[in-house]
Design a protein around this motif. Structure first.
Motif, short mmCIF file in Angstrom:
data_model
loop_
_atom_site.label_atom_id
_atom_site.label_comp_id
_atom_site.label_asym_id
_atom_site.label_seq_id
_atom_site.Cartn_x
_atom_site.Cartn_y
_atom_site.Cartn_z
N VAL A 14 0.84 -1.19 0.00
CA VAL A 14 0.00 0.00 0.00
C VAL A 14 0.88 1.24 0.00
CG1 VAL A 14 -1.87 -1.18 1.20
CG2 VAL A 14 -0.18 0.09 2.53
N ASP A 15 0.37 2.29 -0.61
CA ASP A 15 0.98 3.61 -0.52
C ASP A 15 0.22 4.43 0.50
OD1 ASP A 15 2.89 3.08 -2.40
OD2 ASP A 15 1.97 4.23 -4.01
N SER A 16 0.94 5.24 1.26
CA SER A 16 0.31 6.03 2.31
C SER A 16 1.04 7.36 2.43
CB SER A 16 0.37 5.28 3.64
OG SER A 16 -0.18 6.04 4.70
N THR A 17 0.36 8.35 2.96
CA THR A 17 1.01 9.64 3.19
C THR A 17 1.92 9.61 4.40
OG1 THR A 17 -0.90 10.38 4.49
CG2 THR A 17 -0.90 10.91 2.13
N ALA A 18 1.76 8.59 5.27
CA ALA A 18 2.60 8.46 6.46
C ALA A 18 2.49 7.04 6.98
CB ALA A 18 2.18 9.45 7.55
N PHE A 19 3.49 6.59 7.72
CA PHE A 19 3.41 5.30 8.39
C PHE A 19 2.52 5.43 9.63
CE2 PHE A 19 7.72 5.04 6.39
CZ PHE A 19 7.42 4.03 5.50
N THR A 20 1.78 4.38 9.94
CA THR A 20 0.90 4.38 11.10
C THR A 20 1.19 3.17 11.98
OG1 THR A 20 -0.85 3.04 10.08
CG2 THR A 20 -0.91 5.44 9.66
N ASP A 21 0.64 3.19 13.20
CA ASP A 21 0.81 2.04 14.08
C ASP A 21 0.16 0.80 13.49
OD1 ASP A 21 -1.76 3.06 14.42
OD2 ASP A 21 -1.77 2.83 16.59
N ARG A 22 -0.95 0.97 12.76
CA ARG A 22 -1.60 -0.16 12.12
C ARG A 22 -0.71 -0.78 11.05
NH1 ARG A 22 -4.65 -3.78 13.70
NH2 ARG A 22 -5.88 -2.17 14.76
N HIS A 23 -0.04 0.05 10.27
CA HIS A 23 0.90 -0.48 9.29
C HIS A 23 1.97 -1.34 9.97
CE1 HIS A 23 0.01 3.24 6.58
NE2 HIS A 23 -0.77 2.24 6.24
N LEU A 24 2.56 -0.81 11.03
CA LEU A 24 3.63 -1.53 11.72
C LEU A 24 3.12 -2.85 12.29
CD1 LEU A 24 5.11 1.58 13.53
CD2 LEU A 24 6.28 0.27 11.77
N ALA A 25 1.93 -2.82 12.88
CA ALA A 25 1.36 -4.04 13.47
C ALA A 25 1.05 -5.07 12.39
CB ALA A 25 0.10 -3.70 14.26
N ASN A 26 0.48 -4.64 11.27
CA ASN A 26 0.13 -5.58 10.21
C ASN A 26 1.37 -6.17 9.54
OD1 ASN A 26 -2.58 -5.17 10.68
ND2 ASN A 26 -2.91 -3.83 8.92
N LEU A 27 2.40 -5.37 9.36
CA LEU A 27 3.64 -5.91 8.81
C LEU A 27 4.25 -6.92 9.77
CD1 LEU A 27 5.20 -2.62 7.41
CD2 LEU A 27 4.45 -4.58 6.05
N ALA A 28 4.22 -6.63 11.05
CA ALA A 28 4.79 -7.54 12.04
C ALA A 28 4.03 -8.86 12.08
CB ALA A 28 4.79 -6.88 13.42
N SER A 29 2.70 -8.80 11.90
CA SER A 29 1.88 -10.01 11.99
C SER A 29 1.80 -10.76 10.68
CB SER A 29 0.46 -9.64 12.45
OG SER A 29 -0.20 -8.84 11.49
N GLY A 30 2.28 -10.16 9.58
CA GLY A 30 2.27 -10.84 8.29
C GLY A 30 1.00 -10.66 7.50
N THR A 31 0.18 -9.68 7.86
CA THR A 31 -1.06 -9.45 7.13
C THR A 31 -0.96 -8.26 6.18
OG1 THR A 31 -1.91 -8.18 9.02
CG2 THR A 31 -2.52 -10.51 8.88
N LEU A 32 0.24 -7.92 5.79
CA LEU A 32 0.51 -6.86 4.82
C LEU A 32 1.91 -7.12 4.26
CD1 LEU A 32 -0.68 -4.16 3.70
CD2 LEU A 32 0.54 -2.99 5.54
#
Length: 267
Positions: A14-32
């Motif tokens: 995904v492209d985003s204007t900024a990184f978010t806590d949800r991005h970090l959590a989803n990357l860590a859990s493997g759902t992104l």
């Protein structure tokens, strides 16, 4: 036989204007698969980095270990593993202190590493702190020029140092990159929905793997523009394609999500 023919609908970039806590959590859990923030740095920060590049002590990797040429500044921990999968501490700390001193001498302003760590900490809700070994902060924030590509490989601290390394316990690892120079064509990053398994060793090539290891795996391909930033989970197999002309230069480091919910950083 192909490992799978079905696609994971969550393994997307995904492209985003900024990184978010949800991005970090989803990357860590493997759902992104990956998050890219276009224009993460101001252009003056990219120009300052390029202006300072010639004042930093860069070096090539050993060709016997890394067959494609990669110019780098700053030590990466996985280059200092000893034969017992521990850390060659004397050599690492010597090089880490030398890199810190060189970085201070250059006095890069704006500082891409400081900017990115501050923004990621703001997104997470707590400052990103350096990983430590025996209370001593490790080096974070390498610079790499990759023009000939990178082999298919993965990065995973807990597998590279299975007996432990940091004072903190790492649950998940993320990779951060921000580009201060990009080629007109080529240099794309590919991330596959595949993590190491024993059968991959039949495809071993130098520090990485032949393409057959991931030929049937779902993938995302990510091109970069000047000043873009990228986060992904480096436990997934990854590679960089060559670029025929131009210079592909990025600052990079790893983030670790710890058992106490902190974010730590290292290279």
């Amino acid at each position: 036989m192909p490992r799978t023919t079905a696609l994971d609908p969550l393994f997307t970039a995904v492209d985003s204007t900024a990184f978010t806590d949800r991005h970090l959590a989803n990357l860590a859990s493997g759902t992104l698969a990956a998050v890219r923030v276009p224009g993460f740095l101001a252009l003056d920060a990219c120009q300052a980095a390029m202006g300072a590049l010639d004042r930093l002590p860069t070096a090539d990797y050993d060709k016997a270990r890394v067959p494609t040429r990669i110019v780098r500044f700053g030590p990466a921990l996985n280059d200092y593993r000893d034969q017992g999968c521990g850390l060659d501490a004397e050599r690492y700390w010597r090089d880490a202190e030398a890199a810190r001193a060189a970085w201070q001498r250059v006095g890069m302003r704006p500082d891409p590493i400081a900017i990115s760590l501050a923004r990621l900490g703001s997104a997470w809700g707590a400052a990103v702190t350096p990983a430590t070994i025996g209370g001593r902060a490790v080096f974070g924030g390498t610079l790499r020029e990759i023009n000939e590509g990178v082999l298919v490989h993965y990065d995973e601290l807990n597998r590279e140092f299975p007996t432990g390394l940091f004072d903190q316990e790492v649950l998940a690892q993320l990779a951060f990159n921000v580009w201060v120079s990009v080629p007109a064509t080529g240099g794309a990053t590919t991330v596959w929905r595949h993590r190491w398994e024993p059968a991959d060793e039949q495809h071993r090539q130098a520090y990485g793997y032949r393409p057959e290891a991931v030929e049937h795996c779902q993938r995302v391909d990510l091109t970069q523009q000047l000043a873009d930033a990228l986060l992904f989970n480096p436990a997934n197999f990854q590679a960089v394609e060559p670029n025929p002309t131009g210079r592909r230069i990025a600052f990079a480091y790893f983030l670790g999500l710890t058992t106490t919910g902190q974010l730590i950083a290292w290279s």
